[in-house]
Design an enzyme around this catalytic site. Structure first.
Site, PDB file in Angstrom:
ATOM      1  N   GLY A 102      -7.903   5.479  -3.846  1.00 30.04           N
ATOM      2  CA  GLY A 102      -8.799   6.492  -3.325  1.00 30.04           C
ATOM      3  C   GLY A 102     -10.197   6.277  -3.838  1.00 30.04           C
TER       4      GLY A 102
ATOM      5  CB  CYS B 233      -4.658  10.863  -4.241  1.00 29.37           C
ATOM      6  SG  CYS B 233      -5.384  11.758  -2.864  1.00 29.37           S
TER       7      CYS B 233
ATOM      8  CG  ASN C 111      -0.476  10.658  -4.903  1.00 30.62           C
ATOM      9  OD1 ASN C 111       0.202   9.721  -5.291  1.00 30.62           O
ATOM     10  ND2 ASN C 111      -1.009  10.667  -3.696  1.00 30.62           N
ATOM     11  N   GLY C 112      -0.138  13.376  -2.754  1.00 34.71           N
ATOM     12  CA  GLY C 112       0.910  13.602  -1.756  1.00 34.71           C
ATOM     13  C   GLY C 112       0.393  14.472  -0.641  1.00 34.71           C
TER      14      GLY C 112
ATOM     15  CB  CYS D   4       6.303   5.960   0.308  1.00 31.84           C
ATOM     16  SG  CYS D   4       5.184   5.357   1.558  1.00 31.84           S
TER      17      CYS D   4
ATOM     18  CE1 TYR E 105      -4.183  -1.782   2.793  1.00 31.14           C
ATOM     19  CE2 TYR E 105      -3.763   0.502   2.218  1.00 31.14           C
ATOM     20  CZ  TYR E 105      -4.646  -0.524   2.451  1.00 31.14           C
ATOM     21  OH  TYR E 105      -5.979  -0.314   2.325  1.00 31.14           O
TER      22      TYR E 105
ATOM     23  CB  CYS F 164       2.707   8.825   6.979  1.00 30.75           C
ATOM     24  SG  CYS F 164       3.425   9.297   5.395  1.00 30.75           S
TER      25      CYS F 164
HETATM   26  P1  5GP Z   1      -5.984  -1.593  11.797  1.00 29.28           P
HETATM   27  O1  5GP Z   1      -7.193  -2.427  11.716  1.00 29.28           O
HETATM   28  O2  5GP Z   1      -4.886  -2.143  12.620  1.00 29.28           O
HETATM   29  O3  5GP Z   1      -6.312  -0.172  12.207  1.00 29.28           O
HETATM   30  O4  5GP Z   1      -5.419  -1.441  10.319  1.00 29.28           O
HETATM   31  C1  5GP Z   1      -4.747  -2.481   9.713  1.00 29.28           C
HETATM   32  C2  5GP Z   1      -5.441  -2.871   8.445  1.00 29.28           C
HETATM   33  O5  5GP Z   1      -5.679  -1.727   7.651  1.00 29.28           O
HETATM   34  C3  5GP Z   1      -4.592  -3.804   7.620  1.00 29.28           C
HETATM   35  O6  5GP Z   1      -5.401  -4.873   7.199  1.00 29.28           O
HETATM   36  C4  5GP Z   1      -4.152  -2.988   6.428  1.00 29.28           C
HETATM   37  O7  5GP Z   1      -4.246  -3.750   5.237  1.00 29.28           O
HETATM   38  C5  5GP Z   1      -5.083  -1.831   6.392  1.00 29.28           C
HETATM   39  N1  5GP Z   1      -4.403  -0.556   6.139  1.00 29.28           N
HETATM   40  C6  5GP Z   1      -3.182  -0.149   6.497  1.00 29.28           C
HETATM   41  N2  5GP Z   1      -2.931   1.110   6.090  1.00 29.28           N
HETATM   42  C7  5GP Z   1      -4.024   1.516   5.455  1.00 29.28           C
HETATM   43  C8  5GP Z   1      -4.376   2.717   4.787  1.00 29.28           C
HETATM   44  O8  5GP Z   1      -3.619   3.678   4.694  1.00 29.28           O
HETATM   45  N3  5GP Z   1      -5.609   2.739   4.222  1.00 29.28           N
HETATM   46  C9  5GP Z   1      -6.468   1.688   4.297  1.00 29.28           C
HETATM   47  N4  5GP Z   1      -7.652   1.783   3.699  1.00 29.28           N
HETATM   48  N5  5GP Z   1      -6.164   0.561   4.926  1.00 29.28           N
HETATM   49  C10 5GP Z   1      -4.971   0.465   5.499  1.00 29.28           C
HETATM   50 MG    MG Z   2      -5.863  -5.133   4.989  1.00 29.41          MG
END
Ligand code: 5GP
Ligand code: MG
Length: 455
Positions: free
Chosen positions: A28, A2, A102-103, A237, A243, A383
């Site tokens: 989000g 968020c 947020n959290g 974090c 990411y 997490c």
């Molecule tokens: P996987 O396909 O292995 O399940 O997820 C990895 C991909 O998801 C990576 O490309 C990464 O950029 C993305 N990703 C990692 N954490 C998150 C998250 O918390 N939210 C979203 N939307 N994407 C994530």
């Molecule tokens: Mg990705």
């Protein structure tokens, strides 16, 4: 995850909040909302959808006042219903209040159950409602004391903006898990936002980060007033850098893009590959891939094209749709890839869905070898502080070894950044929250939280 924003003392507060939320849409996409206060009333607009879908000119005619708070929702706690949009508004003994959060509160169920035992009713599954209830139930006379009372009963990750009809309160938890920065608006007034990229868009000057354990109070004709509510126990974090945050943001003094490049360079040291070409998984892997290619002195190409009209793949709930969406979203440039040994860099591996699809896509495009490299350590633990990682069973690295995963996703080899390598790339001057990698749940390890018994 968020995003939150708070604007105080600005003529067009709602518009500024709108643009700030627009800049932070990546945090989000499920729902968004803004509430404003004009001294005697709070106005609220919130709905499912993107910032550009939810607000129009008529919203801003309605959202009057020089204080605005806003929120972009990424579902963590609570289901995906219309009711689960924020800010959360309520009328209570002292008047009106609106809260954006947020959290993730680690003692949310315990607090909620105690409140329910005492007759409280809830309209949503959001832990933000706990916060509103705790403020409303407090026996203190002043809102600020009620907020402090509430803070003594919640635990976990939170950045909060709380709005009354004339004031605004901003709080960051004592671990400083989620980012929150303070800025000054050019034409007068103040802004707080989850990420500094919001300041760049609205032309605000970055002043400083909100300190872990700090509360800022904004009221008329006064500079923001700071109080240190809790002793800081700083654990920002690491995933914000890996990411979540936008590359142009500066989080706790560090630029996200540069940090990602450093992670890629470290990955090149720890897990080199003998290849012809380095490709990123766009967009999240770009900076790390650049660092990886630089580290090894191997050409870097944007060999996979991303369709920008598809949302983030995580947003879709079921596995079938997730699979299809990767294809909708990413497409290889065949003539770059044909006959080559490729290193493909992504920022993280969660379920393994993306990697598997990408390896398949590169093989079909004629790649000879595919060396998958991940610019983060293996994610083995869910997490609890607001990153939407799935249950442990769904985390591929919690169940399989690196070799086994390489086989599952069809890659020639697979390599991760080590936890030590991550720490070194982030800088050793502070202790980061690394729960997804090391399972060290430093905040609220037990279900018991202080002060919960006297709710
Ligand atoms: P996987 O396909 O292995 O399940 O997820 C990895 C991909 O998801 C990576 O490309 C990464 O950029 C993305 N990703 C990692 N954490 C998150 C998250 O918390 N939210 C979203 N939307 N994407 C994530
Ligand atoms: Mg990705």
């Amino acid at each position: 995850m968020c995003a939150i924003v708070g604007v105080y003392g600005a003529k067009n507060a709602a518009k500024i909040a709108y643009y700030a939320l627009f800049a932070m849409q990546h945090r989000g996409q499920e729902a968004t909302g803004i509430s404003t206060a004009n001294g005697d009333k709070i106005h609220l607009v919130k709905k499912r959808g993107l910032v550009t879908e939810v607000f129009d000119e008529s919203s801003f005619e309605f959202l009057k006042g020089n204080c605005a708070i806003g929120h972009n929702r990424y579902s963590t706690a609570g289901a995906d219903s219309v009711l689960d949009a924020q800010p959360v508004f309520a009328k209570y003994k002292l008047g009106e209040i609106s809260v954006a959060h947020n959290g993730n509160l680690v003692n949310k169920y315990e607090v909620r159950n105690r409140l329910i035992e005492r007759g409280a009713i809830f309209q949503t599954g959001m832990d933000t409602e706990n916060i509103v209830h705790l403020i409303a139930k407090s026996q203190n006379d002043a809102l600020v004391d009620r907020i402090k009372d509430m803070l003594s009963k919640i635990e976990g990750a939170y950045c909060l903006v709380i709005q009354s009809r004339s004031k605004m309160f901003v709080i960051r938890d004592r671990f400083g898990i989620r980012p929150l920065s303070l800025g000054r608006l050019k034409d007068g007034g103040w802004i707080v936002a989850s990420e500094t990229c919001a300041f760049d868009l609205v032309g605000a000057e970055f002043i400083r980060d909100v300190r872990p354990g700090e509360m800022l109070t904004f009221e008329e004709d006064r500079e923001p007033f700071s109080e240190q509510i809790f002793e800081p126990d700083y654990h920002p974090c690491a995933f914000e850098y890996i990411y979540f945050s936008r590359p142009d943001s500066i989080i706790d003094g560090k630029n996200v893009y540069q940090t990602r490049v450093a992670m890629g360079k470290m990955l090149a040291k720890e897990a080199p590959a003998d290849v012809d070409l380095v490709l990123p998984v766009p967009d999240s892997g770009v900076a790390a891939a650049k660092g990886y290619a630089e580290g090894l002195g191997i050409p870097f190409e944007m060999g996979i094209v991303r369709n920008h009209y598809v949302g983030r793949t995580f947003i879709e709930p079921t596995q079938e749709i997730r699979n299809l969406k990767v294809k909708l979203k990413l497409s290889p440039i065949k003539h770059l890839i044909e006959g080559k040994r490729i290193a493909i860099i992504d920022d993280s591996l969660v379920r393994g869905t993306t990697s598997k699809q990408i390896v398949k896509m590169l093989l079909e495009a004629g790649a000879k070898e595919i060396h998958m490299r991940i610019a983060a350590p293996e994610i083995k633990y869910p997490c609890r502080y607001g990153i939407d990682t799935p249950t442990q069973a769904e985390l591929i690295s919690s169940r399989y070894s690196v070799k086994e995963i390489a086989k599952k996703i069809g890659a020639t080899t697979l390599g991760f950044l080590s936890i030590e390598g991550l720490i070194e790339s982030l800088g050793t001057e502070r202790t980061y929250s690394l729960v997804s990698f090391d399972g060290n749940y430093f905040a609220g390890g037990s279900a018991q939280s202080p002060g919960c018994s006297d709710i």
